[in-house]
Design a protein around this motif. Structure first.
Motif, short mmCIF file in Angstrom:
data_model
loop_
_atom_site.label_atom_id
_atom_site.label_comp_id
_atom_site.label_asym_id
_atom_site.label_seq_id
_atom_site.Cartn_x
_atom_site.Cartn_y
_atom_site.Cartn_z
N GLY A 123 29.14 38.72 -19.39
CA GLY A 123 28.10 37.85 -19.90
C GLY A 123 28.06 37.83 -21.42
O GLY A 123 28.55 38.75 -22.08
N ALA A 124 27.45 36.78 -21.95
CA ALA A 124 27.40 36.64 -23.41
C ALA A 124 26.15 37.30 -23.97
O ALA A 124 25.12 37.38 -23.31
N ILE A 125 26.27 37.76 -25.22
CA ILE A 125 25.09 38.18 -25.96
C ILE A 125 25.22 37.59 -27.36
O ILE A 125 26.24 37.77 -28.02
N VAL A 126 24.22 36.83 -27.76
CA VAL A 126 24.22 36.22 -29.08
C VAL A 126 22.84 36.44 -29.70
O VAL A 126 21.82 36.10 -29.09
N LEU A 127 22.84 37.06 -30.85
CA LEU A 127 21.58 37.36 -31.53
C LEU A 127 21.59 36.76 -32.92
O LEU A 127 22.63 36.71 -33.57
N ARG A 128 20.42 36.33 -33.38
CA ARG A 128 20.32 35.87 -34.76
C ARG A 128 19.56 36.92 -35.55
O ARG A 128 18.51 37.40 -35.14
N GLU A 129 20.17 37.28 -36.68
CA GLU A 129 19.53 38.24 -37.57
C GLU A 129 19.27 37.53 -38.88
O GLU A 129 19.67 36.40 -39.08
N LEU A 130 18.65 38.24 -39.78
CA LEU A 130 18.42 37.69 -41.10
C LEU A 130 19.76 37.36 -41.76
O LEU A 130 20.55 38.25 -42.07
N GLY A 131 20.05 36.07 -41.91
CA GLY A 131 21.25 35.68 -42.65
C GLY A 131 22.57 35.78 -41.90
O GLY A 131 23.61 35.48 -42.46
N SER A 132 22.55 36.23 -40.67
CA SER A 132 23.82 36.31 -39.94
C SER A 132 23.56 36.27 -38.44
O SER A 132 22.42 36.23 -38.00
N MET A 133 24.63 36.24 -37.71
CA MET A 133 24.52 36.25 -36.26
C MET A 133 25.42 37.34 -35.70
O MET A 133 26.37 37.76 -36.34
N ARG A 134 25.11 37.75 -34.50
CA ARG A 134 25.97 38.68 -33.79
C ARG A 134 26.32 38.03 -32.47
O ARG A 134 25.45 37.53 -31.77
N ARG A 135 27.61 38.06 -32.17
CA ARG A 135 28.06 37.47 -30.92
C ARG A 135 28.92 38.48 -30.19
O ARG A 135 29.72 39.17 -30.81
N GLY A 136 28.74 38.57 -28.89
CA GLY A 136 29.54 39.55 -28.17
C GLY A 136 29.55 39.30 -26.67
O GLY A 136 29.11 38.25 -26.18
N MET A 137 30.09 40.29 -25.98
CA MET A 137 30.26 40.17 -24.55
C MET A 137 29.81 41.47 -23.89
O MET A 137 30.17 42.55 -24.33
N VAL A 138 29.04 41.32 -22.81
CA VAL A 138 28.58 42.49 -22.06
C VAL A 138 29.76 43.09 -21.30
O VAL A 138 30.54 42.38 -20.69
#
Lengths: 109, 138
Positions: B63-78
């Motif tokens: 599954g996907a995991i995508v987070l938005r942080e201050l000024g950037s994003m994190r994208r990944g896979m479970v």
């Protein structure tokens, strides 16, 4: 955070006790040749050469020349970067876990 | 901290190197049951409250995991999800919202939940993913 890959290389290079001994020796006695290192450590010249190659690849040592007379010196900047990575990532989790604790308290409150 | 560099020499810079691996580990006991802690890890609205604004989250392997942080994003896979026990994913930081520019290498994050007299012990580790396998899904 450009250094994650380098961090991995640095820690891999440092995971070996003989390579750590080479680094310690270079830090204590200064730039040294393979022969000098082999004289101070309980390993063969061939082994020293092999470990120096790994350390050079990770950017932790550099030599001024090639061949027998080459002297190897420490270039410890990647270590500093690796330590900074540990501190940055650790600090991020400290903050996040604190936020999680706050969230849980609010959730239950 | 599993790594320590000690400056032992003067005036020459000497390093006493004691490095085992590059893993960062934190462990806390939270006053909540494992199911409750699991919910804070896997429900988007809860994860958003403490980890980062959740854009996508599928808490199951692959599954996907995508987070938005201050000024950037994190994208990944479970990579692993066992309810109430373990959640792990690999992720990497991207430069900005919607911009798939890599700015960091991939790391693996693992949460382990264990019963504790005080509630739940949550242990999180983060470690770089070797380059050879870093590209998958992240």
């Amino acid at each position: 955070m450009s250094g994650d890959r380098q961090v991995h290389e640095v820690f891999s290079a440092l995971s070996d006790p003989t390579r750590r001994a080479v680094i310690r020796s270079l830090s204590e006695d200064g730039p040294s040749t393979v022969t000098e290192l082999a004289g101070r450590l309980p390993v063969t010249r061939q082994a020293v050469t092999k470990h120096l190659e790994a350390l050079e690849e990770a950017g932790l040592v550099a030599s001024d020349a090639r061949g027998r007379g080459a002297r190897f010196r420490l270039t410890p900047r990647p270590m500093t970067e690796a330590m900074r990575w540990m501190a940055d990532v650790g600090g991020e989790w400290d903050e996040r876990l604190e936020a999680l604790r706050t969230h849980l308290a609010r959730r239950r409150g | 901290m599993v790594a320590a560099f000690q400056c032992v020499g003067n005036p020459s810079v000497a390093y006493d190197v004691e490095v085992r691996d590059e893993r960062v580990t934190r462990s806390v006991v939270l006053p909540a049951g494992r199911d409750e802690v699991w919910a804070t890890l896997t429900r988007p609205e809860e994860l958003s409250a403490w980890l980062g604004e959740v854009m996508e989250l599928e808490p199951e392997p692959g599954g996907a995991i995508v987070l938005r942080e201050l000024g950037s994003m994190r994208r990944g896979m479970v990579e692993a999800a066992e309810p109430g026990r373990i959640l792990s994913f690999r992720w990497r930081r991207l430069a900005g919202a919607g911009v798939s520019l890599e700015v960091g290498g991939a790391t693996r994050v693992t949460f382990v939940l264990e019963a504790d007299p005080g509630g739940t012990r949550l242990t999180v580790t983060e470690e770089p993913v070797p380059l050879a396998t870093a590209g998958l899904g992240a």
